[in-house]
Scaffold this motif. Sequence first.
Motif, PDB file in Angstrom:
ATOM      1  N   ALA A 183       0.831  -1.204   0.000  1.00 23.20           N
ATOM      2  CA  ALA A 183       0.000   0.000   0.000  1.00 23.20           C
ATOM      3  C   ALA A 183       0.869   1.258   0.000  1.00 23.20           C
ATOM      4  CB  ALA A 183      -0.924  -0.002   1.216  1.00 23.20           C
ATOM      5  N   ARG A 184       2.008   1.213   0.705  1.00 25.27           N
ATOM      6  CA  ARG A 184       2.885   2.391   0.722  1.00 25.27           C
ATOM      7  C   ARG A 184       3.547   2.596  -0.642  1.00 25.27           C
ATOM      8  NH1 ARG A 184       5.576   1.113   4.614  1.00 25.27           N
ATOM      9  NH2 ARG A 184       7.561   0.530   3.649  1.00 25.27           N
ATOM     10  N   LEU A 185       3.931   1.510  -1.317  1.00 28.13           N
ATOM     11  CA  LEU A 185       4.446   1.628  -2.677  1.00 28.13           C
ATOM     12  C   LEU A 185       3.404   2.317  -3.564  1.00 28.13           C
ATOM     13  CD1 LEU A 185       6.200  -1.191  -4.727  1.00 28.13           C
ATOM     14  CD2 LEU A 185       4.339   0.125  -5.726  1.00 28.13           C
ATOM     15  N   ALA A 186       2.152   1.881  -3.454  1.00 24.40           N
ATOM     16  CA  ALA A 186       1.075   2.477  -4.247  1.00 24.40           C
ATOM     17  C   ALA A 186       0.884   3.943  -3.884  1.00 24.40           C
ATOM     18  CB  ALA A 186      -0.219   1.704  -4.028  1.00 24.40           C
ATOM     19  N   ALA A 187       0.924   4.258  -2.582  1.00 26.07           N
ATOM     20  CA  ALA A 187       0.731   5.640  -2.153  1.00 26.07           C
ATOM     21  C   ALA A 187       1.864   6.535  -2.633  1.00 26.07           C
ATOM     22  CB  ALA A 187       0.629   5.692  -0.627  1.00 26.07           C
ATOM     23  N   ALA A 188       3.094   6.011  -2.638  1.00 27.12           N
ATOM     24  CA  ALA A 188       4.240   6.796  -3.097  1.00 27.12           C
ATOM     25  C   ALA A 188       4.106   7.126  -4.578  1.00 27.12           C
ATOM     26  CB  ALA A 188       5.535   6.031  -2.833  1.00 27.12           C
ATOM     27  N   ASP A 189       3.745   6.128  -5.390  1.00 23.18           N
ATOM     28  CA  ASP A 189       3.595   6.398  -6.815  1.00 23.18           C
ATOM     29  C   ASP A 189       2.388   7.291  -7.076  1.00 23.18           C
ATOM     30  OD1 ASP A 189       4.774   5.429  -9.546  1.00 23.18           O
ATOM     31  OD2 ASP A 189       2.603   5.456  -9.789  1.00 23.18           O
ATOM     32  N   LEU A 190       1.333   7.110  -6.304  1.00 25.51           N
ATOM     33  CA  LEU A 190       0.156   7.964  -6.440  1.00 25.51           C
ATOM     34  C   LEU A 190       0.524   9.420  -6.162  1.00 25.51           C
ATOM     35  CD1 LEU A 190      -2.947   8.051  -6.833  1.00 25.51           C
ATOM     36  CD2 LEU A 190      -3.158   7.659  -4.368  1.00 25.51           C
ATOM     37  N   TRP A 191       1.324   9.649  -5.121  1.00 26.25           N
ATOM     38  CA  TRP A 191       1.762  11.013  -4.793  1.00 26.25           C
ATOM     39  C   TRP A 191       2.597  11.591  -5.926  1.00 26.25           C
ATOM     40  CZ3 TRP A 191       6.388  13.568  -4.163  1.00 26.25           C
ATOM     41  CH2 TRP A 191       6.328  14.804  -3.521  1.00 26.25           C
ATOM     42  N   LEU A 192       3.518  10.800  -6.468  1.00 27.07           N
ATOM     43  CA  LEU A 192       4.360  11.266  -7.566  1.00 27.07           C
ATOM     44  C   LEU A 192       3.527  11.595  -8.802  1.00 27.07           C
ATOM     45  CD1 LEU A 192       7.350   8.779  -7.258  1.00 27.07           C
ATOM     46  CD2 LEU A 192       7.458  11.263  -6.938  1.00 27.07           C
ATOM     47  N   ARG A 193       2.522  10.771  -9.083  1.00 28.18           N
ATOM     48  CA  ARG A 193       1.672  11.038 -10.245  1.00 28.18           C
ATOM     49  C   ARG A 193       0.903  12.337 -10.064  1.00 28.18           C
ATOM     50  NH1 ARG A 193       1.184   6.667 -13.864  1.00 28.18           N
ATOM     51  NH2 ARG A 193       2.347   4.868 -13.092  1.00 28.18           N
ATOM     52  N   GLY A 194       0.510  12.627  -8.838  1.00 25.91           N
ATOM     53  CA  GLY A 194      -0.167  13.894  -8.581  1.00 25.91           C
ATOM     54  C   GLY A 194       0.721  15.078  -8.924  1.00 25.91           C
ATOM     55  N   VAL A 195       1.979  15.023  -8.504  1.00 25.41           N
ATOM     56  CA  VAL A 195       2.928  16.091  -8.820  1.00 25.41           C
ATOM     57  C   VAL A 195       3.146  16.175 -10.329  1.00 25.41           C
ATOM     58  CG1 VAL A 195       5.284  16.941  -8.479  1.00 25.41           C
ATOM     59  CG2 VAL A 195       4.070  15.844  -6.586  1.00 25.41           C
ATOM     60  N   THR A 196       3.309  15.020 -10.976  1.00 21.89           N
ATOM     61  CA  THR A 196       3.549  14.988 -12.424  1.00 21.89           C
ATOM     62  C   THR A 196       2.364  15.552 -13.198  1.00 21.89           C
ATOM     63  OG1 THR A 196       4.939  13.019 -12.157  1.00 21.89           O
ATOM     64  CG2 THR A 196       4.149  13.512 -14.368  1.00 21.89           C
ATOM     65  N   LEU A 197       1.156  15.153 -12.815  1.00 21.50           N
ATOM     66  CA  LEU A 197      -0.026  15.617 -13.539  1.00 21.50           C
ATOM     67  C   LEU A 197      -0.228  17.117 -13.367  1.00 21.50           C
ATOM     68  CD1 LEU A 197      -2.559  12.719 -12.901  1.00 21.50           C
ATOM     69  CD2 LEU A 197      -1.107  13.125 -14.896  1.00 21.50           C
ATOM     70  N   ARG A 198       0.054  17.628 -12.163  1.00 22.59           N
ATOM     71  CA  ARG A 198      -0.049  19.073 -11.965  1.00 22.59           C
ATOM     72  C   ARG A 198       0.943  19.809 -12.864  1.00 22.59           C
ATOM     73  NH1 ARG A 198      -0.955  17.523  -6.608  1.00 22.59           N
ATOM     74  NH2 ARG A 198       1.240  17.779  -6.036  1.00 22.59           N
ATOM     75  N   ARG A 199       2.150  19.252 -12.990  1.00 23.61           N
ATOM     76  CA  ARG A 199       3.167  19.904 -13.827  1.00 23.61           C
ATOM     77  C   ARG A 199       2.787  19.795 -15.312  1.00 23.61           C
ATOM     78  NH1 ARG A 199       5.305  22.665 -16.335  1.00 23.61           N
ATOM     79  NH2 ARG A 199       7.479  23.362 -16.488  1.00 23.61           N
ATOM     80  N   LEU A 200       2.286  18.645 -15.746  1.00 28.99           N
ATOM     81  CA  LEU A 200       1.917  18.479 -17.151  1.00 28.99           C
ATOM     82  C   LEU A 200       0.782  19.412 -17.562  1.00 28.99           C
ATOM     83  CD1 LEU A 200       2.011  14.602 -17.663  1.00 28.99           C
ATOM     84  CD2 LEU A 200       3.477  16.296 -18.774  1.00 28.99           C
ATOM     85  N   SER A 201      -0.154  19.643 -16.662  1.00 28.24           N
ATOM     86  CA  SER A 201      -1.319  20.465 -17.003  1.00 28.24           C
ATOM     87  C   SER A 201      -1.103  21.937 -16.669  1.00 28.24           C
ATOM     88  CB  SER A 201      -2.558  19.946 -16.266  1.00 28.24           C
ATOM     89  OG  SER A 201      -2.354  19.964 -14.859  1.00 28.24           O
ATOM     90  N   HIS A 202       0.127  22.286 -16.259  1.00 25.98           N
ATOM     91  CA  HIS A 202       0.431  23.660 -15.866  1.00 25.98           C
ATOM     92  C   HIS A 202       0.418  24.584 -17.082  1.00 25.98           C
ATOM     93  CE1 HIS A 202       2.200  26.969 -13.639  1.00 25.98           C
ATOM     94  NE2 HIS A 202       3.139  27.079 -14.557  1.00 25.98           N
ATOM     95  N   GLY A 203      -0.040  25.794 -16.871  1.00 23.77           N
ATOM     96  CA  GLY A 203       0.039  26.818 -17.904  1.00 23.77           C
ATOM     97  C   GLY A 203      -0.838  26.517 -19.104  1.00 23.77           C
TER      98      GLY A 203
END
Length: 279
Positions: free
Chosen positions: A58-78
């Motif tokens: 579950a922690r592995l999943a949570a870590a990747d989920l957190w990273l995807r959140g950061v990545t998606l925010r950056r991809l959709s920026h601007g």
Amino acid sequence: MPLALQQLMGLGSTYVDPLSVVVWESADPGLPWLPPRLLSVQGLPQERLLRASRLDMARLAAADLWLRGVTLRRLSHGDALAAPMDDARVVLSRIRDGAGHGLMFIEIIDRAGLSDVPLLRDPASLQRAVRRLGDAPLWCFLYAASASIEALAERALTERLALCPVARQVLELYHREAAPHLGALRCHAEEALAAVGRWRRPLVARRLSAAVGRFLASAFFPTPQGLAWVGVDDPEGVARASRRDPARWSLARSCAVTARTDLERLGVRLDLRRADNAG
């Protein structure tokens, strides 16, 4: 079109929703969800060891989920979605794929029985550290951190051990999607570093090393709340002992080796020797 987006052209043309593929009814608490030798706490009785395997999955999943959140925010920026159609198509494909795998990870956390348990150590501090990163160190961070988690998943899949079927299926789907995902992050990092002068790269490396060390401290080690869920005695003490465990830190650093080698080729040296003091 940026190179990172060119690398992804055509990769997202056929989308399969991971939630519709995984046989969620095969979740079996009587089998390990990760191999015992990869667990963050050792020497537990069998029943608690099985719970610890669910916690670490579950922690592995949570870590990747957190990273995807950061990545998606950056991809959709601007104005990313106001870009030329081919660029916007690839960005939206990455957002769709990231969201699909994120929902898969939320489901596996829920099936493990850990949806209400804090899984990552001090995520607010980690978030603040990442927000202070500039464009180049941020993309380097996302690549190094994501590659470290994927390396752990790959090691779990190579073990000759009967894992819980739903855990294995999630790991396999994640591993299959990792190559294009990591390839894109690596390209983003390379393009961002191209705008950074050689004399500034040591500063990028220092900021990056601190952030990646903090991420490893959060993602590879259990929280006291998680250990209390497992049923260990003195969860606070066991969590502190885990964070001082040289063997666990050796595993965490070894999972970052590929990313460290790739970034060093780009002129950024990832130094994790002090990672055990992070956070």
